[in-house]
Design an enzyme around this catalytic site. Sequence first.
Site, mmCIF file in Angstrom:
data_model
loop_
_atom_site.group_PDB
_atom_site.id
_atom_site.type_symbol
_atom_site.label_atom_id
_atom_site.label_comp_id
_atom_site.label_asym_id
_atom_site.label_seq_id
_atom_site.Cartn_x
_atom_site.Cartn_y
_atom_site.Cartn_z
ATOM 1 N N LYS A 62 0.837 -1.216 0.000
ATOM 2 C CA LYS A 62 0.000 0.000 0.000
ATOM 3 C C LYS A 62 0.866 1.258 0.000
ATOM 4 O O LYS A 62 0.646 2.180 -0.790
ATOM 5 C CB LYS A 62 -0.903 -0.006 1.247
ATOM 6 C CG LYS A 62 -1.521 1.348 1.563
ATOM 7 C CD LYS A 62 -2.423 1.307 2.778
ATOM 8 C CE LYS A 62 -1.758 1.473 4.119
ATOM 9 N NZ LYS A 62 -1.397 2.862 4.476
ATOM 10 N N ASN A 63 1.847 1.279 0.895
ATOM 11 C CA ASN A 63 2.607 2.528 1.074
ATOM 12 C C ASN A 63 3.640 2.761 -0.031
ATOM 13 O O ASN A 63 4.279 3.808 -0.068
ATOM 14 C CB ASN A 63 3.273 2.559 2.457
ATOM 15 C CG ASN A 63 2.230 2.727 3.550
ATOM 16 O OD1 ASN A 63 1.073 3.071 3.269
ATOM 17 N ND2 ASN A 63 2.611 2.469 4.794
ATOM 18 N N CYS A 113 -4.610 12.115 13.263
ATOM 19 C CA CYS A 113 -5.401 10.886 13.161
ATOM 20 C C CYS A 113 -5.243 10.127 14.451
ATOM 21 O O CYS A 113 -4.579 10.596 15.381
ATOM 22 C CB CYS A 113 -5.019 10.077 11.931
ATOM 23 S SG CYS A 113 -3.506 9.159 12.103
ATOM 24 N N ARG A 163 0.594 14.068 13.587
ATOM 25 C CA ARG A 163 1.082 13.882 12.226
ATOM 26 C C ARG A 163 1.123 15.175 11.395
ATOM 27 O O ARG A 163 0.435 15.296 10.377
ATOM 28 C CB ARG A 163 0.274 12.780 11.518
ATOM 29 C CG ARG A 163 0.270 11.503 12.322
ATOM 30 C CD ARG A 163 -0.356 10.362 11.609
ATOM 31 N NE ARG A 163 0.437 9.888 10.486
ATOM 32 C CZ ARG A 163 0.052 8.916 9.674
ATOM 33 N NH1 ARG A 163 -1.101 8.333 9.862
ATOM 34 N NH2 ARG A 163 0.817 8.539 8.679
ATOM 35 N N ASP A 173 4.687 0.160 12.057
ATOM 36 C CA ASP A 173 3.477 -0.461 11.496
ATOM 37 C C ASP A 173 3.332 -1.937 11.888
ATOM 38 O O ASP A 173 2.334 -2.579 11.525
ATOM 39 C CB ASP A 173 3.460 -0.326 9.960
ATOM 40 C CG ASP A 173 3.268 1.113 9.516
ATOM 41 O OD1 ASP A 173 2.840 1.939 10.344
ATOM 42 O OD2 ASP A 173 3.550 1.421 8.345
ATOM 43 N N ARG A 193 -8.660 -0.670 4.490
ATOM 44 C CA ARG A 193 -7.814 0.388 3.937
ATOM 45 C C ARG A 193 -6.446 -0.168 3.553
ATOM 46 O O ARG A 193 -5.812 0.346 2.636
ATOM 47 C CB ARG A 193 -7.597 1.492 4.977
ATOM 48 C CG ARG A 193 -8.783 2.409 5.175
ATOM 49 C CD ARG A 193 -8.391 3.575 6.062
ATOM 50 N NE ARG A 193 -7.066 4.021 5.683
ATOM 51 C CZ ARG A 193 -6.110 4.401 6.529
ATOM 52 N NH1 ARG A 193 -6.338 4.428 7.815
ATOM 53 N NH2 ARG A 193 -4.940 4.779 6.092
HETATM 54 N N1 EPU Z 1 6.659 14.399 11.082
HETATM 55 C C1 EPU Z 1 6.737 15.733 11.416
HETATM 56 N N2 EPU Z 1 6.567 16.655 10.408
HETATM 57 C C2 EPU Z 1 6.350 16.301 9.114
HETATM 58 C C3 EPU Z 1 6.294 14.934 8.776
HETATM 59 C C4 EPU Z 1 6.456 13.995 9.781
HETATM 60 O O1 EPU Z 1 6.936 16.083 12.565
HETATM 61 O O2 EPU Z 1 6.220 17.192 8.269
HETATM 62 C C5 EPU Z 1 6.839 13.373 12.119
HETATM 63 C C6 EPU Z 1 5.583 12.533 12.337
HETATM 64 O O3 EPU Z 1 4.658 13.158 13.205
HETATM 65 C C7 EPU Z 1 6.162 11.257 12.910
HETATM 66 C C8 EPU Z 1 7.507 11.134 12.189
HETATM 67 O O4 EPU Z 1 7.800 12.430 11.682
HETATM 68 O O5 EPU Z 1 6.400 11.430 14.281
HETATM 69 C C9 EPU Z 1 7.531 10.153 11.034
HETATM 70 O O6 EPU Z 1 6.384 10.327 10.220
HETATM 71 P P1 EPU Z 1 6.388 10.088 8.656
HETATM 72 O O7 EPU Z 1 6.212 11.392 7.979
HETATM 73 O O8 EPU Z 1 7.561 9.260 8.276
HETATM 74 O O9 EPU Z 1 5.057 9.242 8.463
HETATM 75 P P2 EPU Z 1 4.125 9.292 7.206
HETATM 76 O O10 EPU Z 1 4.947 9.545 6.013
HETATM 77 O O11 EPU Z 1 2.966 10.170 7.474
HETATM 78 C C10 EPU Z 1 4.329 6.759 6.550
HETATM 79 C C11 EPU Z 1 3.383 5.621 6.353
HETATM 80 C C12 EPU Z 1 2.843 5.188 7.710
HETATM 81 C C13 EPU Z 1 4.040 4.755 8.567
HETATM 82 C C14 EPU Z 1 5.028 5.910 8.688
HETATM 83 C C15 EPU Z 1 6.290 5.547 9.455
HETATM 84 C C16 EPU Z 1 2.500 6.037 4.157
HETATM 85 C C17 EPU Z 1 1.339 6.400 3.300
HETATM 86 N N3 EPU Z 1 2.303 6.033 5.478
HETATM 87 O O12 EPU Z 1 3.574 7.803 7.164
HETATM 88 O O13 EPU Z 1 2.009 4.053 7.478
HETATM 89 O O14 EPU Z 1 3.588 4.401 9.855
HETATM 90 O O15 EPU Z 1 5.432 6.352 7.369
HETATM 91 O O16 EPU Z 1 6.932 4.491 8.870
HETATM 92 O O17 EPU Z 1 3.559 5.722 3.644
HETATM 93 C C18 EPU Z 1 0.228 2.573 7.928
HETATM 94 O O18 EPU Z 1 0.428 2.053 6.819
HETATM 95 O O19 EPU Z 1 -0.535 2.056 8.779
HETATM 96 C C19 EPU Z 1 0.908 3.822 8.265
HETATM 97 C C20 EPU Z 1 0.494 4.624 9.259
#
Ligand code: EPU
Length: 418
Positions: A22-23, A116, A121, A304, A397
Amino acid sequence: MDKIVIEGGKRLKGAVSISGAKNAALPVMAACLLTGGWHRLKRIPRLRDIQTIQRIMTDLGTAFKEEGGALEVNSDHLTGYQAPYDLVKTMRASILLLGPLLARCGRAKISLPGGCAIGARPINLHLKALVAMGADIYLEHGYINARANRLNGANIFFDIPTVTGTENIMMAAVTARGSTILKNAANEPEVQDLADMLRSMGADIEGDGTDTIVIQGVNHLRPCQHEIIPDRIEAGTFMIGAAITRGDITIDACLPGHLISLVEKLELAGADVDTGDRCMTIRGPDRIQSVDIKTMPYPGFPTDLQAQFMTLMAVADGWSMIRETIFENRFIHVSELRRMGADIEINGSQALVKGKDRLFSAPVMATDLRASASLVLAGLVAEGGRTEVHRIYHLDRGYEAIEEKFKGLGAAIWRESE
Ligand code: EPU
């Protein structure tokens, strides 16, 4: 609405095949906005989140068709640059449309994703990087409005490695003027998969898979053919399923190299894991041993899989400490696991799990995808009748036909209408 019903106590046996990730599929689909022509994407999983991004992209003017088991995507005639609140609120990953829309159309208007269930996030790092590349961004009425005639390459340091942030900026940078250097970038396999796709489109990207990614902007991209990598989190969920049920299963069409942290922890817990090139065999131990885990960016233990591993530890011998370092509220499953008899104490970002001999069936629900998966795993070993997992739209999802796959491994599990 549907629920999943499980009668626990069956050992998993047999083979299961893993779907596309998915990701990885979500950013790869977003990347199809970058240029016209028909892209051909193989192994796109059938998931609710995929339908959501497809709906938003269809509204933007992208065409989709299924052809010979692949999804074909064409963004020749984009008619919009907006991702509306109604759809973004159901899937935060819609933010992945921001970088490619800005690069292609010079404009993007995306509903600002809220927090969420698992945490606040924020997306400040995505926005900061785009501003450094020359975008003009302001927030109005809950929407991110972004404009840029042509983005410029920039040196970007991410305060925290962010997976979708790295992907968004990579997509924005491939056609920017000059070079972009991303430091402290995320190195997850899904980021590498997107880089592979972008290279097939003619992008100049180096360093993906490390914490420094260098992108040299190019003037033209072309459509490409790309196969999505296997879903390491789905594979990990089945591996834990084998361990917790003392099962013996083969996992096909996966990439074991993406799961080394989980393999190590499962072996410490007493499981027997044999890894091949694209398959794995897992045999669960008679008694599961307790193991500590701490979630970390790749290749550390994935957040995850934290909830699913906690279910395993809930029936292990002894105490284990589970530390969540990525998201601030990712213990939503704990109160539901307690209702099934688990003994878990939370202290901030740590959960102390005291393994019990057994869990008991109960009606449960969760407000997050991976938390819901952990409840399905608990149901597989729960004693005393039916475990009903409610609100399974979260599971839909991110897991393709999860109950069918567990049923194929011998579990007594099915879907019922509420
Ligand atoms: N963060 C910030 N600012 C930002 C972006 C991130 O502070 O602008 C923080 C977040 O709050 C978190 C950390 O950085 O504490 C890491 O978050 P990241 O941005 O890496 O997460 P994401 O990109 O929103 C993706 C996956 C998630 C997975 C995380 C971590 C996708 C679509 N989603 O989320 O997947 O948990 O990376 O590996 O790729 C899931 O599939 O269930 C899922 C939640």
